[in-house]
Design a protein around this motif. Structure first.
Motif, PDB file in Angstrom:
ATOM      1  N   VAL A 186      -4.441 -10.353   7.578  1.00 26.89           N
ATOM      2  CA  VAL A 186      -4.021  -9.623   8.774  1.00 26.89           C
ATOM      3  C   VAL A 186      -2.655 -10.125   9.227  1.00 26.89           C
ATOM      4  O   VAL A 186      -2.424 -11.328   9.301  1.00 26.89           O
ATOM      5  CB  VAL A 186      -5.044  -9.791   9.915  1.00 26.89           C
ATOM      6  CG1 VAL A 186      -4.565  -9.070  11.175  1.00 26.89           C
ATOM      7  CG2 VAL A 186      -6.404  -9.274   9.482  1.00 26.89           C
ATOM      8  N   ALA A 187      -1.759  -9.190   9.514  1.00 23.56           N
ATOM      9  CA  ALA A 187      -0.421  -9.540   9.993  1.00 23.56           C
ATOM     10  C   ALA A 187       0.007  -8.519  11.031  1.00 23.56           C
ATOM     11  O   ALA A 187      -0.491  -7.384  11.045  1.00 23.56           O
ATOM     12  CB  ALA A 187       0.571  -9.546   8.832  1.00 23.56           C
ATOM     13  N   PRO A 188       0.917  -8.910  11.916  1.00 26.80           N
ATOM     14  CA  PRO A 188       1.444  -7.937  12.881  1.00 26.80           C
ATOM     15  C   PRO A 188       1.959  -6.697  12.147  1.00 26.80           C
ATOM     16  O   PRO A 188       2.532  -6.789  11.064  1.00 26.80           O
ATOM     17  CB  PRO A 188       2.574  -8.705  13.564  1.00 26.80           C
ATOM     18  CG  PRO A 188       2.127 -10.137  13.479  1.00 26.80           C
ATOM     19  CD  PRO A 188       1.479 -10.248  12.122  1.00 26.80           C
ATOM     20  N   GLY A 189       1.695  -5.544  12.749  1.00 25.07           N
ATOM     21  CA  GLY A 189       2.109  -4.278  12.161  1.00 25.07           C
ATOM     22  C   GLY A 189       0.988  -3.552  11.445  1.00 25.07           C
ATOM     23  O   GLY A 189       1.106  -2.365  11.144  1.00 25.07           O
ATOM     24  N   LEU A 190      -0.127  -4.245  11.170  1.00 29.94           N
ATOM     25  CA  LEU A 190      -1.259  -3.614  10.493  1.00 29.94           C
ATOM     26  C   LEU A 190      -1.775  -2.451  11.336  1.00 29.94           C
ATOM     27  O   LEU A 190      -2.057  -2.611  12.520  1.00 29.94           O
ATOM     28  CB  LEU A 190      -2.378  -4.634  10.263  1.00 29.94           C
ATOM     29  CG  LEU A 190      -3.666  -4.094   9.626  1.00 29.94           C
ATOM     30  CD1 LEU A 190      -3.410  -3.674   8.179  1.00 29.94           C
ATOM     31  CD2 LEU A 190      -4.772  -5.130   9.698  1.00 29.94           C
ATOM     32  N   GLU A 191      -1.888  -1.281  10.735  1.00 29.89           N
ATOM     33  CA  GLU A 191      -2.430  -0.110  11.424  1.00 29.89           C
ATOM     34  C   GLU A 191      -3.953  -0.211  11.447  1.00 29.89           C
ATOM     35  O   GLU A 191      -4.578  -0.484  10.414  1.00 29.89           O
ATOM     36  CB  GLU A 191      -2.008   1.177  10.704  1.00 29.89           C
ATOM     37  CG  GLU A 191      -0.509   1.400  10.703  1.00 29.89           C
ATOM     38  CD  GLU A 191       0.040   1.790  12.055  1.00 29.89           C
ATOM     39  OE1 GLU A 191      -0.641   2.525  12.803  1.00 29.89           O
ATOM     40  OE2 GLU A 191       1.152   1.353  12.386  1.00 29.89           O
ATOM     41  N   VAL A 192      -4.552  -0.007  12.628  1.00 26.61           N
ATOM     42  CA  VAL A 192      -5.995  -0.175  12.792  1.00 26.61           C
ATOM     43  C   VAL A 192      -6.609   0.993  13.553  1.00 26.61           C
ATOM     44  O   VAL A 192      -5.915   1.767  14.206  1.00 26.61           O
ATOM     45  CB  VAL A 192      -6.320  -1.502  13.523  1.00 26.61           C
ATOM     46  CG1 VAL A 192      -5.958  -2.704  12.667  1.00 26.61           C
ATOM     47  CG2 VAL A 192      -5.629  -1.579  14.874  1.00 26.61           C
ATOM     48  N   GLU A 193      -7.945   1.084  13.449  1.00 24.78           N
ATOM     49  CA  GLU A 193      -8.699   2.093  14.195  1.00 24.78           C
ATOM     50  C   GLU A 193      -9.949   1.453  14.771  1.00 24.78           C
ATOM     51  O   GLU A 193     -10.500   0.517  14.187  1.00 24.78           O
ATOM     52  CB  GLU A 193      -9.049   3.285  13.306  1.00 24.78           C
ATOM     53  CG  GLU A 193      -9.968   2.947  12.154  1.00 24.78           C
ATOM     54  CD  GLU A 193     -10.183   4.115  11.207  1.00 24.78           C
ATOM     55  OE1 GLU A 193      -9.769   5.236  11.525  1.00 24.78           O
ATOM     56  OE2 GLU A 193     -10.783   3.888  10.138  1.00 24.78           O
ATOM     57  N   MET A 194     -10.396   1.972  15.899  1.00 22.66           N
ATOM     58  CA  MET A 194     -11.553   1.430  16.586  1.00 22.66           C
ATOM     59  C   MET A 194     -12.840   1.890  15.924  1.00 22.66           C
ATOM     60  O   MET A 194     -12.956   3.042  15.492  1.00 22.66           O
ATOM     61  CB  MET A 194     -11.566   1.873  18.051  1.00 22.66           C
ATOM     62  CG  MET A 194     -12.632   1.178  18.857  1.00 22.66           C
ATOM     63  SD  MET A 194     -12.834   1.877  20.494  1.00 22.66           S
ATOM     64  CE  MET A 194     -13.853   3.276  20.094  1.00 22.66           C
ATOM     65  N   VAL A 195     -13.808   0.974  15.840  1.00 23.29           N
ATOM     66  CA  VAL A 195     -15.147   1.285  15.350  1.00 23.29           C
ATOM     67  C   VAL A 195     -16.154   0.555  16.245  1.00 23.29           C
ATOM     68  O   VAL A 195     -15.803  -0.390  16.942  1.00 23.29           O
ATOM     69  CB  VAL A 195     -15.349   0.842  13.881  1.00 23.29           C
ATOM     70  CG1 VAL A 195     -14.495   1.678  12.943  1.00 23.29           C
ATOM     71  CG2 VAL A 195     -15.057  -0.630  13.694  1.00 23.29           C
ATOM     72  N   VAL A 196     -17.391   1.008  16.231  1.00 18.10           N
ATOM     73  CA  VAL A 196     -18.455   0.351  16.976  1.00 18.10           C
ATOM     74  C   VAL A 196     -19.195  -0.563  16.005  1.00 18.10           C
ATOM     75  O   VAL A 196     -19.608  -0.139  14.925  1.00 18.10           O
ATOM     76  CB  VAL A 196     -19.418   1.379  17.604  1.00 18.10           C
ATOM     77  CG1 VAL A 196     -20.599   0.680  18.270  1.00 18.10           C
ATOM     78  CG2 VAL A 196     -18.677   2.253  18.601  1.00 18.10           C
ATOM     79  N   ARG A 197     -19.348  -1.825  16.393  1.00 19.36           N
ATOM     80  CA  ARG A 197     -19.999  -2.823  15.553  1.00 19.36           C
ATOM     81  C   ARG A 197     -20.833  -3.763  16.423  1.00 19.36           C
ATOM     82  O   ARG A 197     -20.649  -3.835  17.636  1.00 19.36           O
ATOM     83  CB  ARG A 197     -18.969  -3.671  14.800  1.00 19.36           C
ATOM     84  CG  ARG A 197     -18.187  -2.942  13.744  1.00 19.36           C
ATOM     85  CD  ARG A 197     -19.050  -2.712  12.504  1.00 19.36           C
ATOM     86  NE  ARG A 197     -18.237  -2.316  11.360  1.00 19.36           N
ATOM     87  CZ  ARG A 197     -17.915  -1.067  11.070  1.00 19.36           C
ATOM     88  NH1 ARG A 197     -18.306  -0.095  11.846  1.00 19.36           N
ATOM     89  NH2 ARG A 197     -17.190  -0.796  10.000  1.00 19.36           N
ATOM     90  N   ARG A 198     -21.694  -4.524  15.775  1.00 22.74           N
ATOM     91  CA  ARG A 198     -22.493  -5.526  16.482  1.00 22.74           C
ATOM     92  C   ARG A 198     -21.562  -6.637  16.958  1.00 22.74           C
ATOM     93  O   ARG A 198     -20.766  -7.169  16.197  1.00 22.74           O
ATOM     94  CB  ARG A 198     -23.539  -6.108  15.554  1.00 22.74           C
ATOM     95  CG  ARG A 198     -24.488  -7.066  16.267  1.00 22.74           C
ATOM     96  CD  ARG A 198     -25.433  -7.671  15.300  1.00 22.74           C
ATOM     97  NE  ARG A 198     -24.695  -8.755  14.641  1.00 22.74           N
ATOM     98  CZ  ARG A 198     -25.271  -9.818  14.128  1.00 22.74           C
ATOM     99  NH1 ARG A 198     -26.573  -9.933  14.135  1.00 22.74           N
ATOM    100  NH2 ARG A 198     -24.545 -10.754  13.575  1.00 22.74           N
TER     101      ARG A 198
END
Length: 97
Positions: free
Chosen positions: A56-68
């Motif tokens: 993981v590094a700054p700039g990584l594109e991410v999306e929200m998910v529901v997890r435990r």
């Protein structure tokens, strides 16, 4: 104030690892936690999932998910909430190369 629907997609601004988690979160020791800026400009702090914390590094594109988030083994409660994972399109593109 006005309601605003958030896309749940953004990018990592900063990342750290938590080795001394709060009580009740011992299963998340070593997990990556990031400051994420959503497309709408809102910034949130969240745990990352489905990714090697070392990658993981700054700039990584991410999306929200529901997890435990945690489980209370004595009471039998399981608490769910939001985490972020690498954007699936980004993951598919990188595995294709």
């Amino acid at each position: 104030m006005e309601p605003l629907r958030l896309s749940g997609q953004g990018r990592v601004l900063s990342v750290t690892r938590v080795y001394q988690p709060a009580r009740g979160f011992r299963d998340s020791a070593g997990a990556a936690t990031a400051l994420i800026e959503l497309r709408e400009g809102v910034r949130v702090i969240a745990q990352l999932t489905d990714v090697d914390p070392e990658e993981v590094a700054p700039g990584l594109e991410v999306e929200m998910v529901v997890r435990r988030l945690r489980a209370d083994h004595e009471e039998g409660f399981i608490v769910y909430g939001y985490k972020f994972r690498p954007l699936l399109a980004t993951a598919a593109e990188s595995s294709a190369t």
